[in-house]
Design a protein around this motif. Structure first.
Motif, mmCIF file in Angstrom:
data_model
loop_
_atom_site.group_PDB
_atom_site.id
_atom_site.type_symbol
_atom_site.label_atom_id
_atom_site.label_comp_id
_atom_site.label_asym_id
_atom_site.label_seq_id
_atom_site.Cartn_x
_atom_site.Cartn_y
_atom_site.Cartn_z
ATOM 1 N N TRP A 139 89.655 74.719 20.544
ATOM 2 C CA TRP A 139 88.763 74.132 20.216
ATOM 3 C C TRP A 139 89.176 72.698 18.653
ATOM 4 N N VAL A 140 89.034 71.308 18.991
ATOM 5 C CA VAL A 140 89.605 70.850 18.073
ATOM 6 C C VAL A 140 88.074 70.339 17.727
ATOM 7 N N ALA A 141 88.768 69.594 16.073
ATOM 8 C CA ALA A 141 87.874 68.953 15.784
ATOM 9 C C ALA A 141 87.962 67.231 15.115
ATOM 10 N N THR A 142 87.280 66.224 14.925
ATOM 11 C CA THR A 142 87.677 65.027 14.577
ATOM 12 C C THR A 142 88.279 65.139 13.484
ATOM 13 N N TYR A 143 88.206 63.836 12.389
ATOM 14 C CA TYR A 143 88.685 64.316 11.474
ATOM 15 C C TYR A 143 87.033 63.283 10.426
ATOM 16 N N GLY A 144 87.058 62.668 11.231
ATOM 17 C CA GLY A 144 85.650 62.589 10.207
ATOM 18 C C GLY A 144 84.781 63.693 10.058
ATOM 19 N N GLN A 145 84.485 64.422 11.282
ATOM 20 C CA GLN A 145 83.834 65.953 11.544
ATOM 21 C C GLN A 145 83.969 66.806 10.827
ATOM 22 N N VAL A 146 85.186 66.534 10.517
ATOM 23 C CA VAL A 146 85.829 67.635 9.166
ATOM 24 C C VAL A 146 85.693 67.210 8.015
ATOM 25 N N ALA A 147 85.747 66.357 7.826
ATOM 26 C CA ALA A 147 85.345 65.331 6.402
ATOM 27 C C ALA A 147 83.863 65.852 5.753
ATOM 28 N N THR A 148 82.480 65.469 6.985
ATOM 29 C CA THR A 148 81.295 65.701 6.770
ATOM 30 C C THR A 148 81.268 67.425 6.553
ATOM 31 N N MET A 149 81.814 68.464 7.232
ATOM 32 C CA MET A 149 81.537 69.638 7.025
ATOM 33 C C MET A 149 82.145 70.159 5.519
ATOM 34 N N ALA A 150 83.690 68.834 5.036
ATOM 35 C CA ALA A 150 84.164 70.020 3.943
ATOM 36 C C ALA A 150 82.987 68.948 2.160
ATOM 37 N N GLY A 151 82.678 67.946 3.042
ATOM 38 C CA GLY A 151 81.298 67.651 1.635
ATOM 39 C C GLY A 151 81.754 66.432 1.850
ATOM 40 N N MET A 152 82.759 65.391 2.163
ATOM 41 C CA MET A 152 83.130 64.800 2.071
ATOM 42 C C MET A 152 82.753 63.202 3.101
ATOM 43 N N PRO A 153 81.543 62.912 3.164
ATOM 44 C CA PRO A 153 81.170 62.177 4.357
ATOM 45 C C PRO A 153 82.092 60.567 4.407
ATOM 46 N N ARG A 154 82.266 60.070 5.457
ATOM 47 C CA ARG A 154 83.251 59.467 5.126
ATOM 48 C C ARG A 154 84.741 59.209 5.103
ATOM 49 N N ARG A 155 85.419 60.598 5.074
ATOM 50 C CA ARG A 155 86.846 60.063 4.583
ATOM 51 C C ARG A 155 87.767 60.536 5.348
ATOM 52 N N ALA A 156 87.165 60.358 6.560
ATOM 53 C CA ALA A 156 88.234 60.817 7.951
ATOM 54 C C ALA A 156 89.815 60.560 7.583
ATOM 55 N N ARG A 157 89.832 59.127 6.921
ATOM 56 C CA ARG A 157 91.579 59.002 6.020
ATOM 57 C C ARG A 157 91.629 59.745 5.314
ATOM 58 N N LEU A 158 91.611 60.520 4.782
ATOM 59 C CA LEU A 158 91.600 61.407 2.910
ATOM 60 C C LEU A 158 92.445 62.022 3.809
ATOM 61 N N VAL A 159 91.282 63.553 4.761
ATOM 62 C CA VAL A 159 91.140 64.719 6.069
ATOM 63 C C VAL A 159 92.557 64.346 6.063
ATOM 64 N N GLY A 160 93.116 63.013 7.003
ATOM 65 C CA GLY A 160 94.649 62.639 7.955
ATOM 66 C C GLY A 160 95.538 63.145 6.710
#
Length: 147
Positions: A63-84
């Motif tokens: 399975w895969v998840a998107t960077y934005g999805q991971v950011a939201t699930m980590a409690g940091m919505p709109r921080r997809a670049r941070l995940v990267g």
């Protein structure tokens, strides 16, 4: 020649600026919509990285998840670049399945700064049974992990 009373007199001198300025000063600008401030991100540094890695560790094999999805699930919505950035700085011997995170288009993000990690990511995903189409995209509707 007399001017018609219904047409205002136009002058281009400094006096017209004063008149225009005073009228403009009396007018209030239209009300702009007030944006609600985003909730403050309380996670910083190592705490943010740990929260991101904890979410990525939960992504099951195949399975895969998107960077934005991971950011939201980590409690940091709109921080997809941070995940990267966090995933890019992981050690090669890490137990975090970083390769299961893709961009919102369903693609492996190709970049020169990844030093071949993008090719490795695609190979690891194919090894887990995820198929790519001719345009190097995977089917997000079929392969996206929904927690």
């Amino acid at each position: 020649m007399k001017r018609s009373p219904k047409w205002p007199r136009v002058s281009v001198g400094p006096a017209s600026r004063v008149v225009e300025g005073s009228a403009a000063a009396r007018r209030k600008p239209p009300g702009l919509p007030i944006r609600k401030p985003r909730p403050a991100v309380t996670l910083r540094g190592d705490a943010a990285a740990e929260a991101i890695c904890a979410v990525v560790r939960r992504i099951p094999r195949g399975w895969v998840a998107t960077y934005g999805q991971v950011a939201t699930m980590a409690g940091m919505p709109r921080r997809a670049r941070l995940v990267g950035r966090v995933l890019q700085r992981l050690e090669p011997t890490t137990n975090v399945p970083w390769h299961r995170v893709v961009n919102a288009k369903g693609e492996v993000s190709f970049s020169l700064s990844r030093n071949g990690g993008d090719i490795l990511q695609r190979r690891l995903l194919e090894k887990e049974g995820i198929k790519f189409d001719a345009s190097n995209r995977l089917d997000l509707e079929r392969n996206r992990w929904l927690d």
